[in-house]
Design a protein around this motif. Structure first.
Motif, PDB file in Angstrom:
ATOM      1  N   PHE A  40       0.852  -1.186   0.000  1.00  0.00           N
ATOM      2  CA  PHE A  40       0.000   0.000   0.000  1.00  0.00           C
ATOM      3  C   PHE A  40       0.882   1.227   0.000  1.00  0.00           C
ATOM      4  CE2 PHE A  40       0.256  -0.679   4.679  1.00  0.00           C
ATOM      5  CZ  PHE A  40       0.696   0.574   5.072  1.00  0.00           C
ATOM      6  N   GLY A  41       0.294   2.323  -0.368  1.00  0.00           N
ATOM      7  CA  GLY A  41       0.992   3.594  -0.439  1.00  0.00           C
ATOM      8  C   GLY A  41       0.474   4.371  -1.631  1.00  0.00           C
ATOM      9  N   LYS A  42       0.865   5.629  -1.692  1.00  0.00           N
ATOM     10  CA  LYS A  42       0.403   6.511  -2.767  1.00  0.00           C
ATOM     11  C   LYS A  42       1.623   7.115  -3.472  1.00  0.00           C
ATOM     12  CE  LYS A  42      -3.657   7.572   0.034  1.00  0.00           C
ATOM     13  NZ  LYS A  42      -4.331   8.581   0.850  1.00  0.00           N
ATOM     14  N   PRO A  43       2.208   6.360  -4.407  1.00  0.00           N
ATOM     15  CA  PRO A  43       3.409   6.860  -5.083  1.00  0.00           C
ATOM     16  C   PRO A  43       3.114   8.101  -5.923  1.00  0.00           C
ATOM     17  CG  PRO A  43       2.861   4.620  -5.842  1.00  0.00           C
ATOM     18  CD  PRO A  43       1.819   5.033  -4.856  1.00  0.00           C
ATOM     19  N   ILE A  44       4.095   9.007  -5.943  1.00  0.00           N
ATOM     20  CA  ILE A  44       3.979  10.207  -6.774  1.00  0.00           C
ATOM     21  C   ILE A  44       4.903  10.114  -7.987  1.00  0.00           C
ATOM     22  CG2 ILE A  44       3.303  11.692  -4.849  1.00  0.00           C
ATOM     23  CD1 ILE A  44       6.285  12.771  -4.975  1.00  0.00           C
ATOM     24  N   TYR A  45       5.702   9.041  -8.044  1.00  0.00           N
ATOM     25  CA  TYR A  45       6.664   8.876  -9.128  1.00  0.00           C
ATOM     26  C   TYR A  45       6.741   7.391  -9.470  1.00  0.00           C
ATOM     27  CZ  TYR A  45      11.147   8.473 -11.510  1.00  0.00           C
ATOM     28  OH  TYR A  45      12.126   8.168 -12.414  1.00  0.00           O
ATOM     29  N   GLN A  46       6.912   7.107 -10.748  1.00  0.00           N
ATOM     30  CA  GLN A  46       7.121   5.721 -11.183  1.00  0.00           C
ATOM     31  C   GLN A  46       7.928   5.710 -12.463  1.00  0.00           C
ATOM     32  OE1 GLN A  46       4.166   2.538 -10.768  1.00  0.00           O
ATOM     33  NE2 GLN A  46       4.161   2.464 -13.001  1.00  0.00           N
ATOM     34  N   GLY A  57       8.327   6.291  -6.262  1.00  0.00           N
ATOM     35  CA  GLY A  57       8.728   7.303  -5.303  1.00  0.00           C
ATOM     36  C   GLY A  57       7.560   7.798  -4.471  1.00  0.00           C
ATOM     37  N   PHE A  58       7.866   8.174  -3.225  1.00  0.00           N
ATOM     38  CA  PHE A  58       6.850   8.637  -2.280  1.00  0.00           C
ATOM     39  C   PHE A  58       7.216  10.013  -1.743  1.00  0.00           C
ATOM     40  CE2 PHE A  58       6.653   4.079  -2.382  1.00  0.00           C
ATOM     41  CZ  PHE A  58       5.296   3.833  -2.452  1.00  0.00           C
ATOM     42  N   ALA A  59       6.212  10.870  -1.616  1.00  0.00           N
ATOM     43  CA  ALA A  59       6.396  12.220  -1.090  1.00  0.00           C
ATOM     44  C   ALA A  59       6.713  12.163   0.403  1.00  0.00           C
ATOM     45  CB  ALA A  59       5.122  13.041  -1.314  1.00  0.00           C
ATOM     46  N   PRO A  60       7.436  13.172   0.915  1.00  0.00           N
ATOM     47  CA  PRO A  60       7.696  13.223   2.351  1.00  0.00           C
ATOM     48  C   PRO A  60       6.401  13.101   3.160  1.00  0.00           C
ATOM     49  CG  PRO A  60       8.988  14.883   1.219  1.00  0.00           C
ATOM     50  CD  PRO A  60       8.046  14.292   0.198  1.00  0.00           C
ATOM     51  N   ASN A  61       6.507  12.383   4.273  1.00  0.00           N
ATOM     52  CA  ASN A  61       5.426  12.116   5.234  1.00  0.00           C
ATOM     53  C   ASN A  61       4.406  11.081   4.768  1.00  0.00           C
ATOM     54  OD1 ASN A  61       6.314  13.764   7.386  1.00  0.00           O
ATOM     55  ND2 ASN A  61       5.668  15.542   6.196  1.00  0.00           N
ATOM     56  N   SER A  62       4.514  10.584   3.543  1.00  0.00           N
ATOM     57  CA  SER A  62       3.579   9.540   3.132  1.00  0.00           C
ATOM     58  C   SER A  62       4.053   8.190   3.673  1.00  0.00           C
ATOM     59  CB  SER A  62       3.420   9.509   1.614  1.00  0.00           C
ATOM     60  OG  SER A  62       4.639   9.216   0.987  1.00  0.00           O
ATOM     61  N   VAL A  63       3.102   7.305   3.924  1.00  0.00           N
ATOM     62  CA  VAL A  63       3.378   5.999   4.517  1.00  0.00           C
ATOM     63  C   VAL A  63       3.145   4.927   3.453  1.00  0.00           C
ATOM     64  CG1 VAL A  63       2.658   4.360   6.315  1.00  0.00           C
ATOM     65  CG2 VAL A  63       2.784   6.809   6.828  1.00  0.00           C
ATOM     66  N   LEU A 128     -12.491  -1.409   6.509  1.00  0.00           N
ATOM     67  CA  LEU A 128     -13.120  -0.251   7.151  1.00  0.00           C
ATOM     68  C   LEU A 128     -13.247   0.927   6.180  1.00  0.00           C
ATOM     69  CD1 LEU A 128     -11.173  -0.232  10.556  1.00  0.00           C
ATOM     70  CD2 LEU A 128     -13.544  -0.985  10.186  1.00  0.00           C
ATOM     71  N   ARG A 129     -12.828   0.706   4.931  1.00  0.00           N
ATOM     72  CA  ARG A 129     -12.792   1.754   3.897  1.00  0.00           C
ATOM     73  C   ARG A 129     -11.808   2.868   4.257  1.00  0.00           C
ATOM     74  NH1 ARG A 129     -16.339   1.587   0.009  1.00  0.00           N
ATOM     75  NH2 ARG A 129     -18.317   0.531   0.002  1.00  0.00           N
ATOM     76  N   ILE A 130     -10.703   2.449   4.858  1.00  0.00           N
ATOM     77  CA  ILE A 130      -9.604   3.357   5.196  1.00  0.00           C
ATOM     78  C   ILE A 130      -8.392   2.898   4.398  1.00  0.00           C
ATOM     79  CG2 ILE A 130      -8.040   4.148   7.025  1.00  0.00           C
ATOM     80  CD1 ILE A 130     -10.341   3.525   9.017  1.00  0.00           C
ATOM     81  N   HIS A 131      -7.737   3.830   3.726  1.00  0.00           N
ATOM     82  CA  HIS A 131      -6.496   3.480   3.032  1.00  0.00           C
ATOM     83  C   HIS A 131      -5.433   3.259   4.112  1.00  0.00           C
ATOM     84  CE1 HIS A 131      -3.003   3.529   0.512  1.00  0.00           C
ATOM     85  NE2 HIS A 131      -3.755   3.633  -0.578  1.00  0.00           N
ATOM     86  N   PRO A 132      -4.745   2.121   4.114  1.00  0.00           N
ATOM     87  CA  PRO A 132      -3.750   1.853   5.164  1.00  0.00           C
ATOM     88  C   PRO A 132      -2.665   2.927   5.275  1.00  0.00           C
ATOM     89  CG  PRO A 132      -4.200  -0.130   3.906  1.00  0.00           C
ATOM     90  CD  PRO A 132      -4.902   0.994   3.196  1.00  0.00           C
ATOM     91  N   ALA A 133      -2.374   3.636   4.189  1.00  0.00           N
ATOM     92  CA  ALA A 133      -1.379   4.712   4.239  1.00  0.00           C
ATOM     93  C   ALA A 133      -1.870   5.878   5.089  1.00  0.00           C
ATOM     94  CB  ALA A 133      -1.050   5.199   2.829  1.00  0.00           C
ATOM     95  N   ASP A 134      -3.171   5.964   5.309  1.00  0.00           N
ATOM     96  CA  ASP A 134      -3.751   7.042   6.105  1.00  0.00           C
ATOM     97  C   ASP A 134      -3.946   6.660   7.569  1.00  0.00           C
ATOM     98  OD1 ASP A 134      -3.880   8.648   3.818  1.00  0.00           O
ATOM     99  OD2 ASP A 134      -5.894   7.920   3.316  1.00  0.00           O
TER     100      ASP A 134
END
Length: 172
Positions: A40-46, A57-63, A128-134
């Motif tokens: 899981f995660g929300k990459p901003i670069y690939q 790639g992941f932005a600062p503070n993203s999990v 729970l409809r929660i993104h694990p990164a959040d």
């Protein structure tokens, strides 16, 4: 992608087109032999390197969760999961293979039973409809500590998540 070898990126240098201060993860997939993937995660670069590897790639503070698995002719030799918070400029960090520069390590477990349990907990958060990164970073530390001690972690709850969101909105 430059041609020189950099062991911190699994043999690849930092791509020139990656945004500054991005945490980069080198992913590999060879069917039945090796799998490095983001659970899981929300990459901003690939960037695709070849048919077996890519960099995200992941932005600062993203999990994000980074799963590594490998086998040989005799069975599984590596089974691990790491959950990290991507760091910002100047922040301290832990180093990790295939992650550059590194990250704030929230969870680090190896061995299939523990990895499987973390994957089940991730599925429960998604239910729970929660993104694990959040999810609250403290939850991933809780899971790490409990599973390391051989104790069942508590399940993440909607109430816990709502409290984390409120706390995050009022704290810097």
């Amino acid at each position: 992608m430059t041609d020189f070898h950099d062991h911190r990126m699994g043999g690849h240098a930092r791509p020139n087109d990656a945004p500054p201060f991005t945490t980069l993860v080198h992913l590999t997939w060879e069917e039945g032999r090796i799998e490095h993937r983001i659970r899981f995660g929300k990459p901003i670069y690939q960037r695709t390197i070849d048919r077996h590897s890519r960099v995200v790639g992941f932005a600062p503070n993203s999990v994000f969760a980074f799963v590594r698995w490998a086998s040989n002719d005799y069975g599984t030799v590596v089974s691990r999961i790491d959950i990290l918070r991507a760091i910002g400029r100047g922040e301290p960090f832990q180093t990790l293979p295939f992650v550059r520069p590194g990250g704030d390590l929230l969870l680090k477990l190896h061995g299939w039973p523990k990895v499987e349990r973390v994957l089940q907990l991730i599925d429960a958060i998604e239910a729970l409809r929660i993104h694990p990164a959040d999810a609250a970073p403290a939850y991933w530390r809780h899971v790490h500590n409990r599973l390391t001690a051989g104790v069942e972690p508590r399940l993440y709850t909607r109430e816990q998540h709502d409290a984390w969101r409120v706390r995050r909105s009022i704290l810097p």
